[in-house]
Design a protein around this motif. Structure first.
Motif, short mmCIF file in Angstrom:
data_model
loop_
_atom_site.label_atom_id
_atom_site.label_comp_id
_atom_site.label_asym_id
_atom_site.label_seq_id
_atom_site.Cartn_x
_atom_site.Cartn_y
_atom_site.Cartn_z
N PRO A 254 0.82 -1.21 0.00
CA PRO A 254 0.00 0.00 0.00
C PRO A 254 0.86 1.27 0.00
CG PRO A 254 0.13 -0.90 2.21
CD PRO A 254 0.99 -1.78 1.34
N ILE A 255 0.34 2.30 -0.66
CA ILE A 255 1.01 3.60 -0.65
C ILE A 255 -0.01 4.65 -0.24
CG2 ILE A 255 2.09 5.37 -2.10
CD1 ILE A 255 3.69 3.39 -3.37
N VAL A 256 0.29 5.37 0.83
CA VAL A 256 -0.62 6.41 1.31
C VAL A 256 -0.17 7.75 0.75
CG1 VAL A 256 -1.36 7.64 3.40
CG2 VAL A 256 -1.23 5.13 3.39
N VAL A 257 -1.12 8.49 0.18
CA VAL A 257 -0.79 9.83 -0.34
C VAL A 257 -1.56 10.85 0.49
CG1 VAL A 257 -0.83 11.36 -2.35
CG2 VAL A 257 -0.44 8.90 -2.67
N MET A 258 -0.80 11.73 1.16
CA MET A 258 -1.40 12.77 2.00
C MET A 258 -1.70 14.01 1.15
SD MET A 258 -1.58 11.34 4.94
CE MET A 258 -1.89 12.68 6.11
N PRO A 259 -2.64 14.85 1.60
CA PRO A 259 -3.00 16.03 0.79
C PRO A 259 -1.83 16.99 0.58
CG PRO A 259 -4.55 15.70 2.60
CD PRO A 259 -3.47 14.70 2.79
N THR A 265 5.37 14.96 -8.55
CA THR A 265 6.46 13.99 -8.29
C THR A 265 5.87 12.68 -7.79
OG1 THR A 265 7.56 15.93 -7.38
CG2 THR A 265 8.73 13.85 -7.17
N THR A 266 4.90 12.77 -6.92
CA THR A 266 4.29 11.56 -6.34
C THR A 266 3.69 10.68 -7.44
OG1 THR A 266 3.78 12.78 -4.34
CG2 THR A 266 2.56 10.76 -4.67
N VAL A 267 2.97 11.31 -8.36
CA VAL A 267 2.33 10.56 -9.45
C VAL A 267 3.40 9.84 -10.28
CG1 VAL A 267 1.19 10.87 -11.69
CG2 VAL A 267 0.21 11.88 -9.62
N LYS A 268 4.45 10.55 -10.61
CA LYS A 268 5.51 9.95 -11.45
C LYS A 268 6.12 8.74 -10.73
CE LYS A 268 9.87 10.73 -13.72
NZ LYS A 268 10.11 9.34 -13.41
N ILE A 269 6.45 8.93 -9.43
CA ILE A 269 7.11 7.85 -8.69
C ILE A 269 6.17 6.65 -8.54
CG2 ILE A 269 8.12 7.21 -6.46
CD1 ILE A 269 9.11 10.09 -6.18
N SER A 414 4.50 2.60 1.71
CA SER A 414 5.11 3.94 1.57
C SER A 414 4.08 5.01 1.88
CB SER A 414 5.58 4.15 0.13
OG SER A 414 6.65 3.30 -0.18
N ILE A 415 4.62 6.17 2.23
CA ILE A 415 3.78 7.36 2.39
C ILE A 415 4.40 8.50 1.60
CG2 ILE A 415 4.96 8.10 4.54
CD1 ILE A 415 2.19 9.17 5.48
N PHE A 416 3.54 9.31 1.00
CA PHE A 416 3.98 10.53 0.32
C PHE A 416 3.39 11.72 1.07
CE2 PHE A 416 5.08 7.37 -2.66
CZ PHE A 416 6.11 7.90 -3.42
N THR A 417 4.27 12.55 1.60
CA THR A 417 3.82 13.68 2.42
C THR A 417 4.98 14.66 2.58
OG1 THR A 417 2.93 14.28 4.59
CG2 THR A 417 4.53 12.51 4.58
N GLN A 418 4.64 15.88 3.01
CA GLN A 418 5.71 16.81 3.39
C GLN A 418 5.75 16.99 4.90
OE1 GLN A 418 6.02 20.38 0.95
NE2 GLN A 418 4.87 19.34 -0.66
N SER A 419 4.94 16.20 5.60
CA SER A 419 4.87 16.34 7.05
C SER A 419 5.74 15.28 7.74
CB SER A 419 3.41 16.18 7.51
OG SER A 419 3.37 15.73 8.84
N GLY A 420 6.71 15.74 8.49
CA GLY A 420 7.55 14.81 9.25
C GLY A 420 6.73 14.04 10.27
N ALA A 421 5.74 14.70 10.86
CA ALA A 421 4.94 14.03 11.89
C ALA A 421 4.12 12.89 11.27
CB ALA A 421 4.01 15.04 12.55
N ALA A 422 3.54 13.16 10.08
CA ALA A 422 2.76 12.10 9.42
C ALA A 422 3.69 10.94 9.04
CB ALA A 422 2.08 12.66 8.17
N ALA A 423 4.87 11.29 8.53
CA ALA A 423 5.82 10.25 8.12
C ALA A 423 6.24 9.41 9.32
CB ALA A 423 7.04 10.89 7.46
#
Ligand code: NAD
Length: 490
Positions: A254-259, A265-269, A414-423
């Motif tokens: 599973p890959i989680v994508v945060m808002p 970049t996320t889509v490409k990866i 995996s997770i895609f996010t810019q939040s360190g806390a979420a990661a």
């Protein structure tokens, strides 16, 4: 008749004692390119005997000498990288670039195993009692073997074999019967390294050969990579026979994508992760879980990215997605997609019934995306192992993690996010052994273990790195006291 491949046993090429063979098919053309022995117990037993007889001399060949073979092995593979990659592409269907990439991963493991003089070093305690010292040494298990899957004909053997032989074991490689030509060519090259006979052997075949490995009394340690039902079987039968077994199984990553993720970049990866190697990669993105507003931004972009992927024969320029390995795999994945649709998922991109000009008989499926996949449905739960991405939705990160953990497998997430806390929360709470933070294929480097969890792994020590060294060595603890006649002390 196509060329019948041979085993490599005790430093020689030998024919199988059985006449039964299987065809090796180029999946892009549906043309048979070789015949491989279907395998028989007698062939394996001869190889195990040779490996056993060679093991005492090999463990007494000092570690500095043993790693010299590996240095040469690395150079040899690098020199022949293009040639090996082309054979790999012809029998496995992956693109030439993908074949070359797995060659790099194989070489990386040889490089790490070249550190064996340090990797085997152990512990020493002085004066555990007055004048008494205690230390631990690592010694080889004896004879090891690996049984590997079709999807990485080069790399996976190297997760195990270099560590096993550098630590003083002799070894048997059992390639996948679907892609045996690549390892056969690699062994032809290894012949020039002049290993002592019996140190490195290769035996072809399917279940009969594997069962003979599981039952042979000379073999002490078995590494397996493949599907979960077979991994479970290998683990149970091997350990019941008193062997060490590490068995890596299937996956549903599973890959989680945060808002807040960088969507382009996320889509490409994610598209590269889901559709590269035609989705036949145990670390492939298989389910995307979109959190909150990530939904709107992501869906159309990933669909577009899937539609433009070029599908075809892996040796042709510009091809990004090769064929599936067999026509049965293709039919199986297409049928699972239909079942997912029957359960209520929506077809966002349909790659079924693909015909590639010039390769009309190939087993091609273009990238396919199913939207609004049903919780607990077939696309949520089943390992598809094809170029198919399912999309699910969650209101919050907590809900996304709950969906990610609601799975039989635990290979990667995996997770895609810019939040360190979420990661941080993700890596802490997710029940999988390989975690990616803004990474699509969370493949560990050779100096880290390949850490599958749940039904993606049976055993305790994993592939690669120190885990492989520990798996292929047994510890011996020595408690030592010397009577000293000069000082008359104990
Ligand atoms: P597979 O399980 O069909 O075959 C793997 C190996 O097991 C082959 O060498 C085959 O000859 C042997 N084998 C097959 N059936 C057997 C049986 N009944 N008894 C004994 N031996 C048997 O797997 P595959 O189709 O070659 O590979 C794809 C699978 O491997 C996928 O499920 C994928 O997720 C998994 N895989 C896992 C990892 C990982 O690191 N966890 C890596 C690569 C592939």
């Amino acid at each position: 008749m196509d060329k019948v491949l041979q085993h490599y046993i005790n430093g020689k090429w030998v024919k199988s004692l059985s006449d039964k063979t299987l065809s090796v098919i180029n999946p892009a053309t549906n043309v048979s390119i070789a015949e491989v022995p279907a395998g028989c117990k007698e062939d394996l037993d001869i190889a195990a005997e040779a490996a056993y007889l060679a093991s005492n001399n090999w463990r007494n060949t000092n570690v500095n000498q043993r790693i010299q073979y590996l240095f040469k092995m690395k150079t040899l593979l690098e020199k022949h990288a293009d040639e090996i990659a082309e054979i790999c592409t012809n029998e496995s269907g992956k693109t030439f670039a993908e074949s070359k990439a797995e060659m790099l991963r194989a070489v990386e493991n040889i490089e790490v195993a070249c550190g064996m003089p340090v990797l085997m070093q152990s512990e020493f305690s002085e004066d555990i009692a007055t004048g008494i010292d205690e230390f631990m040494i690592r010694q080889p298990v004896g004879v090891g073997a690996c049984v590997v899957p079709f999807n990485f004909p080069i790399m996976i053997t190297f997760w195990f074999m270099p560590y096993a032989i550098a630590s003083g074991n002799t070894y048997i490689v059992k390639p996948s019967e679907k892609v045996p030509m690549t390892m056969t060519r690699i062994f032809e090259l290894f012949e020039t390294l002049d290993f002592p006979p019996g140190v490195l052997n290769m035996v072809h075949g399917g279940k009969e050969t594997v069962d003979a490995i599981l039952d042979n009394p000379h073999i002490g340690a078995i590494s397996f990579v493949g599907s979960t039902p077979v991994a479970r079987y290998i683990y149970q039968r091997g350990t019941a026979n008193g062997k060490r077994v590490q068995a890596q199984g299937g996956a549903k990553n599973p890959i989680v994508v945060m808002p807040d993720a960088d969507i382009d970049t996320t889509v490409k990866i994610i598209a590269d992760s889901a559709f590269g190697c035609a989705g036949q990669r145990c670390l492939a993105a298989s389910l995307v879980i979109l959190v909150g507003e990530a939904a709107e931004l992501f869906t159309e972009k990933i669909a577009e990215s899937a539609r433009v992927k070029q599908c075809g024969f892996g040796m042709d320029t510009g091809v990004e997605v090769g064929p599936m390995i067999t026509s049965e795999s293709l039919q199986r994945v297409e049928s699972l997609v239909s079942q997912g649709l029957d359960e209520g998922a929506e077809l966002l991109v349909d790659g079924r019934s693909t015909l590639i000009e010039g390769y009309e008989n190939g087993y091609f499926m273009k990238p396919t995306i199913l939207n609004k996949v049903k919780r607990n449905g077939i696309i949520h739960r089943t390992e598809l192992f094809g170029p198919v991405l399912g999309i699910m939705y969650a209101e919050t990160l907590d809900e996304a993690i709950e969906i990610a953990n609601d799975a039989e497998y635990g290979n990667a997430a995996s997770i895609f996010t810019q939040s360190g806390a979420a990661a941080r929360k993700f890596r802490h709470d997710v029940m999988a052994g390989n975690i990616g933070i803004n990474i699509g294929v969370a493949a560990p480097m050779a100096y880290f273990p390949f850490s599958g969890w749940k039904n993606s792994f049976f055993g305790d020590l994993h592939a690669q790195s120190r885990h492989a060294v520990e798996f292929y060595t047994q510890t011996k603890v020595v408690v030592e006291r010397w009577h000293d006649k000069w000082t008359r002390k104990f």
